[in-house]
Design an enzyme around this catalytic site. Structure first.
Site, short mmCIF file in Angstrom:
data_model
loop_
_atom_site.label_atom_id
_atom_site.label_comp_id
_atom_site.label_asym_id
_atom_site.label_seq_id
_atom_site.Cartn_x
_atom_site.Cartn_y
_atom_site.Cartn_z
N GLU A 148 0.83 -1.22 0.00
CA GLU A 148 0.00 0.00 0.00
C GLU A 148 0.87 1.27 0.00
O GLU A 148 2.08 1.21 0.22
CB GLU A 148 -0.93 0.00 1.20
CG GLU A 148 -0.20 0.04 2.53
CD GLU A 148 -0.99 0.72 3.63
OE1 GLU A 148 -1.40 1.88 3.42
OE2 GLU A 148 -1.15 0.10 4.69
N LYS A 206 -3.63 -1.95 15.24
CA LYS A 206 -2.93 -1.06 16.15
C LYS A 206 -3.71 -0.91 17.45
O LYS A 206 -4.92 -0.82 17.44
CB LYS A 206 -2.80 0.32 15.50
CG LYS A 206 -1.71 0.34 14.43
CD LYS A 206 -1.56 1.71 13.83
CE LYS A 206 -2.51 1.95 12.69
NZ LYS A 206 -2.28 1.21 11.48
N1 PSU Z 1 -0.96 0.93 9.23
C1 PSU Z 1 0.20 1.61 9.38
N2 PSU Z 1 0.26 2.85 8.89
C2 PSU Z 1 -0.76 3.38 8.16
C3 PSU Z 1 -1.95 2.62 7.98
C4 PSU Z 1 -2.00 1.40 8.54
O1 PSU Z 1 1.14 1.12 9.99
O2 PSU Z 1 -0.62 4.49 7.69
C5 PSU Z 1 -3.06 3.15 7.10
C6 PSU Z 1 -3.54 2.02 6.18
O3 PSU Z 1 -3.50 2.48 4.86
C7 PSU Z 1 -4.95 1.73 6.63
C8 PSU Z 1 -5.37 3.10 7.08
O4 PSU Z 1 -5.75 1.20 5.60
O5 PSU Z 1 -4.22 3.57 7.79
C9 PSU Z 1 -6.60 3.05 7.92
O6 PSU Z 1 -7.14 4.32 7.99
P1 PSU Z 1 -8.59 4.53 8.63
O7 PSU Z 1 -8.41 4.17 10.07
O8 PSU Z 1 -8.88 6.00 8.42
O9 PSU Z 1 -9.53 3.64 7.89
#
Ligand code: PSU
Ligand code: MN
Length: 306
Positions: free
Chosen positions: A25, A159
């Site tokens: 990603e 996380k």
């Molecule tokens: N995990 C990481 N760093 C990130 C993300 C995930 O270690 O930047 C990103 C991923 O792209 C994930 C997104 O899909 O955060 C999730 O965002 P939200 O909680 O707004 O859906």
């Protein structure tokens, strides 16, 4: 009319020769890590996929096309670009139609990977159910995507800034297999254990590949979530992380941070609160996930599974 995909020369060649491919990603590059560590990490992750015998395909939207595989120059530009959109399922078509630059989250990367015929994807952590979701309704679209799109996603667990029990409940409701790799506990990103048992456990990449194929044979939509614990030497134990997480969450609440901004804000605050240690751990776990994803992709590409 088909999807506007542009393959890098390396990915195009892998597709011709049937080499195993691993999607990566780009939101982690643009919104998850500071420059220049973001670009260095993206390059190191690609190198770790190659060293494990597969071909990396980093995915991002540029100038109206979904790029599957970025050249070194494209990665460098993306890593420093300002105003990059954070793309989930909802945003992908609008970004493409308006010719803007966008980084793909787990959800959007899964969509692009499926369009490109890539079945395995490595990331750091997925989005999930945020704490307080019972009033904010903040549940990442990553979870729905896992239910809909047949890609095996290797992460290091969710996380611990999230509500992990609620995240597991939603994944269960959506019928997403959550498979801890090589241990019984669900890993929690910076920490090897969340203190919660994982719903499923598998101990080899080949078994995970076989389960991926089995879902196809059963006609089940959706993917698998593999939760790979961070390497021991890189982990930040849960009791060390928790006070920092509480502090970051309190700052987010005090500043009224909402929606797409929540995850990037918390990651940036934790980087500062832990004096950079959260980033060092984040880099180690992504590299580790890239290796496992490459092994799963290699198993899928070998004659046999399923
Ligand atoms: N995990 C990481 N760093 C990130 C993300 C995930 O270690 O930047 C990103 C991923 O792209 C994930 C997104 O899909 O955060 C999730 O965002 P939200 O909680 O707004 O859906
Ligand atoms: Mn959200």
């Amino acid at each position: 009319m088909t999807a506007p995909l542009t393959f890098s020369p390396e990915v195009a060649e892998a597709r011709r020769s049937g080499a195993p491919l691993v999607a990566l990603e780009s939101t982690i590059i643009t919104h998850g890590m500071p420059f220049p560590q973001n670009v260095e990490t993206a390059r190191a992750v690609e190198a770790s996929v190659r060293a494990a015998g597969a071909v990396p395909a980093t995915i991002a939207v540029m100038a109206g096309r979904i790029h599957v595989g970025l050249t070194g120059d494209e990665l460098q530009v993306l890593g420093q670009a300002i105003g990059v959109m954070k793309l989930s399922r909802a945003d992908l078509a609008v970004c493409l139609a308006s010719g803007r630059t966008g980084a793909t989250t787990v959800a959007a990367t899964m969509i692009a990977a499926r369009l490109a015929g890539i079945e395995v994807f490595a990331t750091g952590g997925i989005g999930g159910v945020h704490r307080g979701a019972e009033t904010s309704f903040d549940i990442s679209a990553d979870l729905q995507e896992l239910a809909a799109t047949p890609v095996t996603v290797v992460c290091a667990g969710a996380k611990a800034i999230l509500d992990l029990p609620k995240t597991l409940e939603v994944l269960e409701t959506l019928g997403v297999p959550v498979i801890a790799f090589g241990q019984d506990d669900l890993p929690a990103f910076w920490s090897r254990s969340s203190g919660l048992p994982a719903p499923l456990r598998m101990d080899s990449a080949a078994d995970i590949a076989t389960a991926h194929r089995m879902r196809g044979r059963l006609g089940l939509p959706g993917g698998q979530l593999v939760a790979n614990p961070i390497p021991v030497e890189a982990e930040i134990p849960r009791d060390v992380m928790i006070p920092f997480i509480e502090a970051a969450l309190a700052e987010a609440a005090a500043q009224g941070i909402q929606a797409k901004k929540v995850t990037p804000f918390l990651l940036d605050r934790l980087f500062h609160l832990t004096a950079g240690r959260s980033l060092t751990a984040n880099i180690a776990l992504v590299l580790n996930n890239a290796r496992l994803a490459a092994a799963i992709a290699s198993s899928l590409a070998a004659p046999g599974p399923g």
